[in-house]
Design an enzyme around this catalytic site. Structure first.
Site, PDB file in Angstrom:
ATOM      1  CE  LYS A  42      -3.217  -2.193   3.239  1.00 17.11           C
ATOM      2  NZ  LYS A  42      -3.773  -2.061   4.632  1.00 17.11           N
ATOM      3  CD  GLU A  98       8.289  -0.985  -2.865  1.00 15.42           C
ATOM      4  OE1 GLU A  98       7.557  -0.192  -2.244  1.00 15.42           O
ATOM      5  OE2 GLU A  98       8.444  -2.161  -2.539  1.00 15.42           O
ATOM      6  CG  ASP A  99       6.513   2.992   0.238  1.00 17.38           C
ATOM      7  OD1 ASP A  99       6.919   1.954  -0.309  1.00 17.38           O
ATOM      8  OD2 ASP A  99       5.995   2.992   1.368  1.00 17.38           O
ATOM      9  CG  ASP A 102      14.346  -0.989   5.386  1.00 15.80           C
ATOM     10  OD1 ASP A 102      15.541  -0.768   5.563  1.00 15.80           O
ATOM     11  OD2 ASP A 102      13.564  -1.195   6.332  1.00 15.80           O
TER      12      ASP A 102
HETATM   13  C1  PRP Z   1       7.240  -1.507   2.874  1.00 24.08           C
HETATM   14  C2  PRP Z   1       7.481  -0.661   1.634  1.00 24.08           C
HETATM   15  C3  PRP Z   1       8.159  -1.607   0.694  1.00 24.08           C
HETATM   16  C4  PRP Z   1       8.896  -2.546   1.625  1.00 24.08           C
HETATM   17  C5  PRP Z   1      10.344  -2.195   1.644  1.00 24.08           C
HETATM   18  O1  PRP Z   1       6.054  -2.203   2.705  1.00 24.08           O
HETATM   19  O2  PRP Z   1       6.286  -0.157   1.100  1.00 24.08           O
HETATM   20  O3  PRP Z   1       7.241  -2.309  -0.098  1.00 24.08           O
HETATM   21  O4  PRP Z   1       8.335  -2.401   2.930  1.00 24.08           O
HETATM   22  O5  PRP Z   1      11.038  -3.017   2.544  1.00 24.08           O
HETATM   23  P1  PRP Z   1      12.195  -4.004   2.118  1.00 24.08           P
HETATM   24  O6  PRP Z   1      13.117  -3.290   1.183  1.00 24.08           O
HETATM   25  O7  PRP Z   1      12.844  -4.294   3.445  1.00 24.08           O
HETATM   26  O8  PRP Z   1      11.575  -5.217   1.501  1.00 24.08           O
HETATM   27  P2  PRP Z   1       5.268  -2.868   3.923  1.00 24.08           P
HETATM   28  O9  PRP Z   1       5.631  -4.319   4.006  1.00 24.08           O
HETATM   29  O10 PRP Z   1       5.453  -2.053   5.150  1.00 24.08           O
HETATM   30  O11 PRP Z   1       3.764  -2.815   3.419  1.00 24.08           O
HETATM   31  P3  PRP Z   1       2.879  -1.533   2.993  1.00 24.08           P
HETATM   32  O12 PRP Z   1       3.508  -0.965   1.737  1.00 24.08           O
HETATM   33  O13 PRP Z   1       1.541  -2.120   2.732  1.00 24.08           O
HETATM   34  O14 PRP Z   1       2.910  -0.548   4.136  1.00 24.08           O
END
Ligand code: PRP
Length: 179
Positions: A42, A98-99, A102
């Site tokens: 999301k 992507e937002d 990480d």
């Molecule tokens: C967050 C963000 C990325 C992901 C990045 O999503 O939106 O999709 O984590 O993390 P990474 O590089 O460690 O994989 P989240 O799982 O929090 O879900 P959301 O987007 O629904 O908040």
């Protein structure tokens, strides 16, 4: 974990200016090409909505959602689709939006999956490139901001599904356990 305070990292104006620049970079790269832009739900919803309004190649738009297993504030290596792409990707340029990147596990999973659908090219636009916990190498083709670390919320990013509606990005000041 409890959020005590929010400190502005990027306000709405700074984000809007950077997103507009990113849109122009993307327009230059894909001029005259067919492009599918894929939002990773999301967290990317707000960035995606703002970014695509700067695009002038009449892209196809689609959405994916993935689930990752681990703690609520970190992504471990197990990622799966809870909503797949619906637009055929064969022979098309694909831009993943992507937002935040990480650990890199989410993007790594999505790149592998989307490459297997026969995309002509696969690139990534991420509003925030956060390097601190990178576990898998990820090439961010269009990066909005680079952040060393910290826990951020707002502009799509949540803590326990809250704060996504905020127009800016904030660093969450966390109350220590037991305080
Ligand atoms: C967050 C963000 C990325 C992901 C990045 O999503 O939106 O999709 O984590 O993390 P990474 O590089 O460690 O994989 P989240 O799982 O929090 O879900 P959301 O987007 O629904 O908040």
């Amino acid at each position: 974990m409890k959020i005590n305070d929010l400190k502005v990292v990027y306000d709405a104006q700074a984000i809007a200016a950077r997103v507009a620049e990113m849109g122009q970079e993307i327009n230059r790269l894909y001029a005259g090409e067919e492009l599918v832009v894929v939002c990773v739900l999301k967290g990317a919803f707000m960035f995606f909505a703002d970014l695509v309004r700067h695009l002038d190649m009449r892209p196809e738009l689609d959405f994916v959602r993935v689930a990752s297993y681990g703690s609520s504030t970190s992504t471990c290596g197990t990622v799966s689709f809870t909503k797949d792409v619906e637009v055929p990707l064969q022979g098309k340029h694909v831009l993943l939006v992507e937002d935040i990147v990480d650990t890199g596990h989410t993007v790594d999973f999505l790149f592998r999956q989307l490459a297997a659908r026969g995309a002509k090219s696969l690139r990534l636009a991420a509003l925030v490139d956060k390097q601190e916990r990178r576990a898998v190498p990820v090439r961010v083709d269009f990066a909005g901001f680079a952040l060393p670390g910290g826990f951020i919320v707002g502009y799509g990013l949540d803590y326990a599904e809250r704060y996504r509606e905020l127009p800016g990005i904030y660093e969450a000041v966390i109350e220590p356990e037991g305080a």
